[in-house]
Design a protein around this motif. Structure first.
Motif, short mmCIF file in Angstrom:
data_model
loop_
_atom_site.label_atom_id
_atom_site.label_comp_id
_atom_site.label_asym_id
_atom_site.label_seq_id
_atom_site.Cartn_x
_atom_site.Cartn_y
_atom_site.Cartn_z
N GLU A 52 0.83 -1.21 0.00
CA GLU A 52 0.00 0.00 0.00
C GLU A 52 0.86 1.26 0.00
N LYS A 53 1.98 1.23 0.72
CA LYS A 53 2.88 2.38 0.73
C LYS A 53 3.41 2.69 -0.66
N ARG A 54 3.51 1.65 -1.48
CA ARG A 54 4.06 1.81 -2.82
C ARG A 54 2.98 2.00 -3.88
N GLY A 55 1.74 2.09 -3.47
CA GLY A 55 0.65 2.31 -4.42
C GLY A 55 -0.06 1.06 -4.88
N ARG A 148 7.56 1.54 -6.81
CA ARG A 148 6.30 2.08 -7.29
C ARG A 148 5.46 0.96 -7.90
N LYS A 150 1.36 -0.19 -9.16
CA LYS A 150 0.09 0.34 -9.62
C LYS A 150 -0.90 -0.81 -9.77
#
Length: 432
Positions: A52-55, A148, A150
């Motif tokens: 979640e911290k990384r998206g 990152r 997505k």
């Protein structure tokens, strides 16, 4: 997240759905044990937070892995399914069933085992030539974590982790597991501190009172740190060779699984032992599981296992040998107990090591090599270890604690004398 090529490949291709499936159906009798479920809860909790911290988002689903993975892949219209290659027979079958969409990545071994074969193209079953072959390959450097992520715009529903009821409650037998902190952050911390101590491993690894081992095994098992990360951190350290060979043994255990997928239930060679069975053997087995055999080193190990889900490696060998040879109980019963109670229980390692002790493995000690638990306890100076885990013996002096007098209050008598057990085991081997 670190050195995780499956995630890196998926993230590099665009939005992706990260999925963990709790599959108790496909492994059959080898569904993960109770101790590992405790670890899994905390591990998934921290992995989800890191994603979640990384998206990204971690989807949790429970059921048959092939069905769930196929369903989620269809839901997000995935062109490719990325995963880490594993070697347990049930996951190998699942990989085949998922077909051409599945792309497997090496992350669970030092070297892809497909590259480490005998001259006849078979998996290795003997450690020495396996290690020589492995040593002829360079270990690829670990990759850095993907920062990152997505997620797809349309995600399938996810289970709530708490709904899986992985943590014990009534009773909460895992209160002692608080000595562990699952997750990548703790794995990195342990590796950093171990790097300062690894040179002493060859000397201290067999001394349970000193705890001269890394305690990295559960983190490795759950993929919270990769073997390549450990190898490259420690290989430059003078004196690390012995530990690196033990890390390679983990790869060898996977090679042994490839050689015979039934290694967890099938003896690799027949030695015709007349294993004990019936009520007397069952009572002895129960006493062994509780740490009430009358042999302090064995009892300390079994109580440590029950309390924290882990046992010192030297003591694992002593406790296993005691069950198989002193009590003449089939190694498979011990293997199942360890499977349920160890936080680091691993199909390859657990099966291979039990068969090594029992003398039933292809690459194992002979059955007639019987460890003397009292002698082992003295040799490896286990007094303080016994005091910690068998408190009713804590007041005994060093010359008594390994073989306490019969009048110590609250401590059980020996289930069987060592010489009697030795003769019984040798007779069972000769005439079974």
């Amino acid at each position: 997240m670190d050195d995780q090529p499956a995630i890196a490949a998926a993230a590099g291709a665009g939005p992706f759905a990260a999925l963990y499936v709790l599959d108790d159906e496909t492994p059959g009798a080898f569904g993960i044990g109770a101790a590992q479920r405790w670890w899994l809860h905390h591990s998934l909790e921290r992995l989800g937070s890191e994603m979640e911290k990384r998206g990204g988002t971690l989807i949790l689903r429970r059921g048959k892995s092939v069905d769930i993975v196929s369903e989620v892949a269809a839901h997000v219209n995935a062109g490719t399914i990325h995963a880490t290659r594993h070697y347990e027979p049930w996951w190998q079958a699942s990989e085949r069933a998922l077909g051409n969409k599945l792309v497997l990545h090496p992350a669970d071994t030092l070297i892809p085992l497909e590259e480490i074969k005998t001259s006849s193209g078979e998996p290795y079953r003997i450690y020495s030539p396996f290690y020589r072959k492995l040593s002829s390959f360079p270990v690829d450097p670990p990759s850095e974590a993907t920062h990152r992520l997505k997620a797809p715009a349309r995600l399938p529903p996810s289970d709530e982790l708490t709904a899986w009821n992985l943590l014990p409650s009534k009773p909460d037998w895992a209160s002692g597991f608080s000595v562990w902190r699952p997750g990548e952050e703790e794995a990195r911390s342990k590796l950093k501190s171990w790097k300062e101590k690894v040179a002493s491993y060859a000397h201290q690894r067999d001394l349970p009172s000193l705890q001269g081992t890394s305690e990295l095994s559960p983190f490795l098992h759950f993929g919270e740190i990769s073997p390549r990360r450990i190898w490259h951190a420690l290989a430059p350290v003078p004196g690390s060779e012995k530990f690196l060979k033990e890390l390679a043994w983990r790869d060898f255990a996977r090679s042994a699984v490839l050689a015979d997928p039934k290694i967890g239930v099938k003896s690799q060679r027949s030695i015709d032992i007349a294993w004990r069975s019936g009520s007397s053997a069952d009572a002895d087995f129960e006493a062994w599981t509780r740490g009430e055999t009358g042999y302090p080193i064995v009892d300390a190990g079994m109580r440590q296992l029950w309390k924290i889900g882990w046992m010192h490696n030297r003591v694992r060998m002593i406790a296993a040998s005691f069950l198989v040879k002193h009590l003449l109980i089939d190694w498979r019963r011990g293997e199942r107990w360890f499977w349920d109670t160890l936080v680091d229980a691993d199909y390859g390692n657990n099966s291979l090591n039990w068969q090594w002790i029992a003398g039933t493995g292809v690459d194992s000690q002979p059955f007639n090599r019987i460890m003397a638990p009292i002698g082992q306890s003295r040799k490896f100076d286990a007094g303080d270890y016994i005091r910690r885990w068998v408190p009713e013996l804590a007041a005994l002096a060093d010359d008594l604690i390994h073989d306490p007098p019969s009048e110590v209050a609250g401590y059980p008598q020996k289930l069987v004398g060592h010489l009697e057990a030795r003769e019984r085991a040798l007779s069972a081997r000769q005439h079974g």
